[in-house]
Scaffold this active site. Sequence first.
Site: not given
Ligand code: CO
Length: 134
Positions: A130, A79, A7
């Site tokens: 991440e 992020h 994502h």
């Molecule tokens: Co995230």
Amino acid sequence: MIGRLNHVAIAVPDLTAASATYRDMLGAVLSDAVPQPDHGVTTVFIELPNTKIELLEPLGAESPIAKFLERNPNGGIHHICYEVDDIGAAARSLVEKGARILGDGTPKIGAHGKPVLFLHPKDFCGTLVELEQA
Ligand code: CO
């Protein structure tokens, strides 16, 4: 090591307005807003054919995105999340190579119920990264 893009997370000051923008301007199908008190955010998930977008709004006084929104009052990309097959092995390999893992360096359960960790933006081209266990 690096796998699929899981994502892209976008921090927003107003989740209702951001949701309306994605729904009404772009025709996106949105999840309900989900408060995630453990993570200090409320999230709306947008499923795309090849990945997800997560809209993040601060939740509570200690929200990890509060400072980001002070610097970026209109919101912005916060992020990106890549999948890895083995997050423990990924963490060890990254530390060996000199990368910095945020927090205490161990994976935590993320917003999707899977182990995640965050890598220092200074080590990754100015982008908070991440990693999520696939
Ligand atoms: Co995230």
